[in-house]
Design a protein around this motif. Sequence first.
Motif, PDB file in Angstrom:
ATOM      1  N   ILE A  40     -13.084 -13.036   2.506  1.00 41.39           N
ATOM      2  CA  ILE A  40     -12.695 -11.898   1.756  1.00 41.39           C
ATOM      3  C   ILE A  40     -12.584 -10.788   2.783  1.00 41.39           C
ATOM      4  N   ASN A  41     -12.437 -10.675   3.883  1.00 40.64           N
ATOM      5  CA  ASN A  41     -12.007  -9.660   4.941  1.00 40.64           C
ATOM      6  C   ASN A  41     -11.257 -10.137   6.244  1.00 40.64           C
ATOM      7  N   HIS A  71       0.445  -1.883   5.461  1.00 39.31           N
ATOM      8  CA  HIS A  71      -0.902  -2.215   4.458  1.00 39.31           C
ATOM      9  C   HIS A  71      -2.239  -1.483   4.906  1.00 39.31           C
ATOM     10  N   PHE A  72      -2.193  -1.236   6.498  1.00 41.77           N
ATOM     11  CA  PHE A  72      -3.340  -0.446   6.856  1.00 41.77           C
ATOM     12  C   PHE A  72      -2.886   0.574   7.926  1.00 41.77           C
ATOM     13  N   THR A  81     -10.862  -4.933   7.358  1.00 41.22           N
ATOM     14  CA  THR A  81      -9.935  -4.519   6.325  1.00 41.22           C
ATOM     15  C   THR A  81      -9.848  -5.634   5.278  1.00 41.22           C
ATOM     16  N   ASP A  82      -9.430  -5.118   4.057  1.00 42.96           N
ATOM     17  CA  ASP A  82      -8.744  -6.209   3.164  1.00 42.96           C
ATOM     18  C   ASP A  82      -7.969  -7.264   3.705  1.00 42.96           C
ATOM     19  N   VAL A  83      -7.828  -8.370   2.833  1.00 41.34           N
ATOM     20  CA  VAL A  83      -7.068  -9.467   3.187  1.00 41.34           C
ATOM     21  C   VAL A  83      -5.689  -9.293   2.553  1.00 41.34           C
ATOM     22  N   VAL A  84      -4.565  -9.618   3.565  1.00 40.07           N
ATOM     23  CA  VAL A  84      -3.283  -9.434   3.196  1.00 40.07           C
ATOM     24  C   VAL A  84      -2.848 -10.894   3.566  1.00 40.07           C
TER      25      VAL A  84
END
Length: 111
Positions: A40-41, A71-72, A81-84
């Motif tokens: 999820i992260n 992205h970040f 952070t979010d997932v990429v």
Amino acid sequence: MSELKSTFIGAIYSAPSPLPGQSFRSSSNIGTEVLPPNTINFQWVISGVSNPNQISFAVAQDVSGGSDPTHFTGVVSDKITDVVSTRNLYIGNPKGAQADFLVEIYALSRS
């Protein structure tokens, strides 16, 4: 409520400033396309230096023949952070580093 599990997925060295001939990029590419189920992260951890809490950087994606999206930004040690999921992320625009540093990436998933 389920617990978060942290799984190491990779590490990459970054120079303290952009690489020769680059204005932003300070590392080679790293892949994040193979992830544990239910990721999820991401968590980013800086190591290999005496001042990890004084360093920040951005994370961008290498796009062949195109403009690299960032992205970040403002990533610091232990930042979540979010997932990429891609095979070609890199570190860019480092600030506060005096020497090469290691960035470890962890996938956070629900167990």
